[in-house]
Design a protein around this motif. Sequence first.
Motif, PDB file in Angstrom:
ATOM      1  N   LEU A 255     -75.150 -55.553   4.063  1.00  0.00           N
ATOM      2  CA  LEU A 255     -75.840 -55.055   2.876  1.00  0.00           C
ATOM      3  C   LEU A 255     -74.828 -54.305   2.030  1.00  0.00           C
ATOM      4  CD1 LEU A 255     -79.046 -53.593   4.604  1.00  0.00           C
ATOM      5  CD2 LEU A 255     -78.748 -55.889   3.637  1.00  0.00           C
ATOM      6  N   ALA A 256     -74.602 -54.784   0.808  1.00  0.00           N
ATOM      7  CA  ALA A 256     -73.578 -54.166  -0.031  1.00  0.00           C
ATOM      8  C   ALA A 256     -74.070 -54.103  -1.477  1.00  0.00           C
ATOM      9  CB  ALA A 256     -72.275 -54.946   0.051  1.00  0.00           C
ATOM     10  N   GLY A 257     -73.762 -52.994  -2.133  1.00  0.00           N
ATOM     11  CA  GLY A 257     -74.131 -52.811  -3.535  1.00  0.00           C
ATOM     12  C   GLY A 257     -74.649 -51.416  -3.774  1.00  0.00           C
ATOM     13  N   SER A 258     -74.611 -50.979  -5.044  1.00  0.00           N
ATOM     14  CA  SER A 258     -75.096 -49.648  -5.454  1.00  0.00           C
ATOM     15  C   SER A 258     -74.361 -48.524  -4.744  1.00  0.00           C
ATOM     16  CB  SER A 258     -76.606 -49.518  -5.187  1.00  0.00           C
ATOM     17  OG  SER A 258     -77.328 -50.518  -5.854  1.00  0.00           O
ATOM     18  N   GLY A 259     -73.134 -48.789  -4.282  1.00  0.00           N
ATOM     19  CA  GLY A 259     -72.376 -47.766  -3.583  1.00  0.00           C
ATOM     20  C   GLY A 259     -72.643 -47.707  -2.096  1.00  0.00           C
ATOM     21  N   VAL A 260     -73.421 -48.688  -1.558  1.00  0.00           N
ATOM     22  CA  VAL A 260     -73.777 -48.721  -0.137  1.00  0.00           C
ATOM     23  C   VAL A 260     -73.079 -49.894   0.526  1.00  0.00           C
ATOM     24  CG1 VAL A 260     -75.664 -48.969   1.519  1.00  0.00           C
ATOM     25  CG2 VAL A 260     -76.033 -47.721  -0.613  1.00  0.00           C
ATOM     26  N   ASN A 261     -72.612 -49.676   1.755  1.00  0.00           N
ATOM     27  CA  ASN A 261     -72.052 -50.758   2.564  1.00  0.00           C
ATOM     28  C   ASN A 261     -72.493 -50.531   4.001  1.00  0.00           C
ATOM     29  OD1 ASN A 261     -70.355 -52.638   3.932  1.00  0.00           O
ATOM     30  ND2 ASN A 261     -68.994 -52.616   2.138  1.00  0.00           N
ATOM     31  N   PHE A 262     -73.410 -51.394   4.477  1.00  0.00           N
ATOM     32  CA  PHE A 262     -74.003 -51.187   5.796  1.00  0.00           C
ATOM     33  C   PHE A 262     -74.172 -52.529   6.484  1.00  0.00           C
ATOM     34  CE2 PHE A 262     -77.602 -50.662   8.723  1.00  0.00           C
ATOM     35  CZ  PHE A 262     -77.183 -49.547   9.446  1.00  0.00           C
ATOM     36  N   THR A 263     -73.887 -52.567   7.779  1.00  0.00           N
ATOM     37  CA  THR A 263     -74.037 -53.786   8.571  1.00  0.00           C
ATOM     38  C   THR A 263     -75.263 -53.662   9.455  1.00  0.00           C
ATOM     39  OG1 THR A 263     -71.641 -54.129   8.583  1.00  0.00           O
ATOM     40  CG2 THR A 263     -72.939 -55.345  10.212  1.00  0.00           C
ATOM     41  N   LEU A 264     -76.181 -54.590   9.280  1.00  0.00           N
ATOM     42  CA  LEU A 264     -77.428 -54.602  10.035  1.00  0.00           C
ATOM     43  C   LEU A 264     -77.265 -55.548  11.224  1.00  0.00           C
ATOM     44  CD1 LEU A 264     -80.306 -53.390   9.714  1.00  0.00           C
ATOM     45  CD2 LEU A 264     -80.944 -55.513   8.559  1.00  0.00           C
ATOM     46  N   THR A 265     -77.596 -55.060  12.428  1.00  0.00           N
ATOM     47  CA  THR A 265     -77.477 -55.881  13.641  1.00  0.00           C
ATOM     48  C   THR A 265     -78.768 -55.754  14.458  1.00  0.00           C
ATOM     49  OG1 THR A 265     -76.466 -54.031  14.838  1.00  0.00           O
ATOM     50  CG2 THR A 265     -74.969 -55.573  13.741  1.00  0.00           C
ATOM     51  N   GLY A 266     -78.812 -56.469  15.568  1.00  0.00           N
ATOM     52  CA  GLY A 266     -79.925 -56.324  16.504  1.00  0.00           C
ATOM     53  C   GLY A 266     -81.118 -57.186  16.159  1.00  0.00           C
ATOM     54  N   ASP A 359     -69.631 -31.476  -5.061  1.00  0.00           N
ATOM     55  CA  ASP A 359     -69.205 -31.919  -3.729  1.00  0.00           C
ATOM     56  C   ASP A 359     -69.469 -33.407  -3.559  1.00  0.00           C
ATOM     57  OD1 ASP A 359     -68.484 -29.363  -3.122  1.00  0.00           O
ATOM     58  OD2 ASP A 359     -70.125 -28.983  -1.703  1.00  0.00           O
ATOM     59  N   CYS A 360     -68.676 -34.025  -2.698  1.00  0.00           N
ATOM     60  CA  CYS A 360     -68.896 -35.425  -2.315  1.00  0.00           C
ATOM     61  C   CYS A 360     -69.306 -35.455  -0.843  1.00  0.00           C
ATOM     62  CB  CYS A 360     -67.648 -36.262  -2.540  1.00  0.00           C
ATOM     63  SG  CYS A 360     -67.266 -36.529  -4.286  1.00  0.00           S
ATOM     64  N   LEU A 361     -70.506 -35.944  -0.579  1.00  0.00           N
ATOM     65  CA  LEU A 361     -71.035 -35.963   0.782  1.00  0.00           C
ATOM     66  C   LEU A 361     -70.969 -37.370   1.353  1.00  0.00           C
ATOM     67  CD1 LEU A 361     -74.269 -33.792   0.372  1.00  0.00           C
ATOM     68  CD2 LEU A 361     -72.002 -33.049   1.132  1.00  0.00           C
ATOM     69  N   PRO A 362     -70.207 -37.588   2.441  1.00  0.00           N
ATOM     70  CA  PRO A 362     -70.206 -38.901   3.100  1.00  0.00           C
ATOM     71  C   PRO A 362     -71.502 -39.055   3.905  1.00  0.00           C
ATOM     72  CG  PRO A 362     -68.809 -37.370   4.300  1.00  0.00           C
ATOM     73  CD  PRO A 362     -69.296 -36.635   3.100  1.00  0.00           C
ATOM     74  N   LEU A 363     -72.227 -40.122   3.668  1.00  0.00           N
ATOM     75  CA  LEU A 363     -73.548 -40.295   4.264  1.00  0.00           C
ATOM     76  C   LEU A 363     -73.591 -41.478   5.223  1.00  0.00           C
ATOM     77  CD1 LEU A 363     -75.744 -39.798   1.067  1.00  0.00           C
ATOM     78  CD2 LEU A 363     -75.100 -38.077   2.767  1.00  0.00           C
ATOM     79  N   CYS A 364     -74.358 -41.307   6.289  1.00  0.00           N
ATOM     80  CA  CYS A 364     -74.579 -42.377   7.264  1.00  0.00           C
ATOM     81  C   CYS A 364     -76.044 -42.810   7.233  1.00  0.00           C
ATOM     82  CB  CYS A 364     -74.217 -41.913   8.676  1.00  0.00           C
ATOM     83  SG  CYS A 364     -72.441 -41.728   8.946  1.00  0.00           S
ATOM     84  N   LEU A 365     -76.265 -44.113   7.400  1.00  0.00           N
ATOM     85  CA  LEU A 365     -77.595 -44.690   7.491  1.00  0.00           C
ATOM     86  C   LEU A 365     -77.859 -45.081   8.933  1.00  0.00           C
ATOM     87  CD1 LEU A 365     -76.630 -45.064   4.486  1.00  0.00           C
ATOM     88  CD2 LEU A 365     -78.088 -47.074   4.396  1.00  0.00           C
ATOM     89  N   THR A 366     -79.128 -45.170   9.295  1.00  0.00           N
ATOM     90  CA  THR A 366     -79.530 -45.595  10.629  1.00  0.00           C
ATOM     91  C   THR A 366     -80.426 -46.826  10.497  1.00  0.00           C
ATOM     92  OG1 THR A 366     -79.483 -43.291  11.360  1.00  0.00           O
ATOM     93  CG2 THR A 366     -80.622 -44.876  12.796  1.00  0.00           C
ATOM     94  N   ALA A 367     -80.134 -47.861  11.278  1.00  0.00           N
ATOM     95  CA  ALA A 367     -80.807 -49.148  11.109  1.00  0.00           C
ATOM     96  C   ALA A 367     -82.319 -49.049  11.210  1.00  0.00           C
ATOM     97  CB  ALA A 367     -80.279 -50.153  12.137  1.00  0.00           C
ATOM     98  N   ASP A 368     -82.829 -48.271  12.164  1.00  0.00           N
ATOM     99  CA  ASP A 368     -84.284 -48.231  12.360  1.00  0.00           C
ATOM    100  C   ASP A 368     -84.984 -47.301  11.378  1.00  0.00           C
ATOM    101  OD1 ASP A 368     -83.503 -45.807  13.362  1.00  0.00           O
ATOM    102  OD2 ASP A 368     -84.388 -46.080  15.346  1.00  0.00           O
ATOM    103  N   ARG A 369     -84.238 -46.750  10.408  1.00  0.00           N
ATOM    104  CA  ARG A 369     -84.841 -45.903   9.377  1.00  0.00           C
ATOM    105  C   ARG A 369     -84.661 -46.510   7.986  1.00  0.00           C
ATOM    106  NH1 ARG A 369     -88.394 -42.933  11.411  1.00  0.00           N
ATOM    107  NH2 ARG A 369     -87.880 -40.769  11.118  1.00  0.00           N
ATOM    108  N   LEU A 370     -84.342 -47.800   7.950  1.00  0.00           N
ATOM    109  CA  LEU A 370     -84.161 -48.485   6.673  1.00  0.00           C
ATOM    110  C   LEU A 370     -85.412 -49.273   6.316  1.00  0.00           C
ATOM    111  CD1 LEU A 370     -80.561 -49.967   7.103  1.00  0.00           C
ATOM    112  CD2 LEU A 370     -81.235 -47.698   6.302  1.00  0.00           C
ATOM    113  N   HIS A 371     -85.601 -49.511   5.013  1.00  0.00           N
ATOM    114  CA  HIS A 371     -86.699 -50.326   4.517  1.00  0.00           C
ATOM    115  C   HIS A 371     -86.108 -51.377   3.582  1.00  0.00           C
ATOM    116  CE1 HIS A 371     -89.599 -47.189   5.863  1.00  0.00           C
ATOM    117  NE2 HIS A 371     -88.572 -46.394   5.592  1.00  0.00           N
TER     118      HIS A 371
END
Length: 385
Positions: A255-266, A359-371
């Motif tokens: 998943l990439a775009g809008s400043g987000v880059n995340f790999t969905l697995t499982g 400030d610039c905050l580095p953020l992490c996402l969690t797969a089971d909390r995504l929609h």
Amino acid sequence: MANVQLIDIDKRYDDVHVVRQLNLEVAQGEFLVLVGASGCGKSTTLRMVAGLESITGGTLRIGDRVVNELSPRDRDIAMVFQSYALYPHMTVYENMAFGLRIRKFAAAEIDKRVKEAAALLGIGDLLARKPAALSGGQRQRVAMGRAVVREPSVFLFDEPLSNLDAKLRVQMRLEIARLHKRLGATVMYVTHDQIEAMTLADRIAVMHEGWLQQCDAPQAVYNRPASTYVATFIGSPAMNLWPVQASLADDSVQLAGSGVNFTLTGSAVAKLKAGDALQDAAWTLGVRPQDLRVAGPGEVAHATLKVEVVEPLGAETFAFGELEGAAGPAADRDATTRQRLEAASIVRLDANFPVREGDCLPLCLTADRLHLFDRQGRRIAADPE
């Protein structure tokens, strides 16, 4: 008590389509809340159930009767309005008794019902007062008491707490919840306040532009919103929504775009591959502010928030800003401050987290909390088992 069925209900005012093919059933003894922004059709729906608005099309049942053509007085309902609508020249007792008197109830029965309802609502010591001598909360209790003495099959509430201050609204929510529990009544309740909806309802029906978006238990609507509209309307602050492109790679989805880059697995990937979702890779990624966390030392961030506004609320802090690499109103330097904040990304932080504007905050996402939502804004079934 009775159930209420709305079957293919339509309402038009000339060329304006206010309620569209509404199918909804309120079970006997259920507390159903209709919620949505102004103009969504929720109050019109309630007024059709009450008989105060005609039905353009469809069938309305209360209990085992079709009531489309019945007058309000013949529907066995009681309605509590946003305005208290009390007779100023009558005492509390007379206001509560008035509806029973015009229905020719015996004096002893009227007295019994009024005093029982007053005791139930904690206004027994106010029966001799007139509305001018009551507070807003007391007037609303009298309005509810006037409905309770009727002992109707269905109670209808049309934004009854809108005129009250914040503290009194909390108190009156508790009163209404207790009243429903004691009476076991069938209730249809209209509000634009999602907190009222979440705290009072057995089920929430979310409406938008006349269409029913979703009807489910409050927590189900919150955890699994059926559309981007529901996702942003239920929950405060609103869910972050970011347009992304999805691409399949082996056993993962990028998943990439809008400043987000995340790999969905499982298991979520298996669901996506089994359906048709990956044939249309333009999605919207949704994440609630509390489901984002600041990356720890050595962790790879999935997005970086440049903080523009910090909102400390005592028990928690919200940081508003834009994601680095995003494009749109939040990143548009020519947009107004209001436009930028409405499109801003939001993260909830601990009250003592050290954060400042800039400030610039580095953020992490969690797969089971995504929609995940498709380009039409409908939920994509990719929830992990």
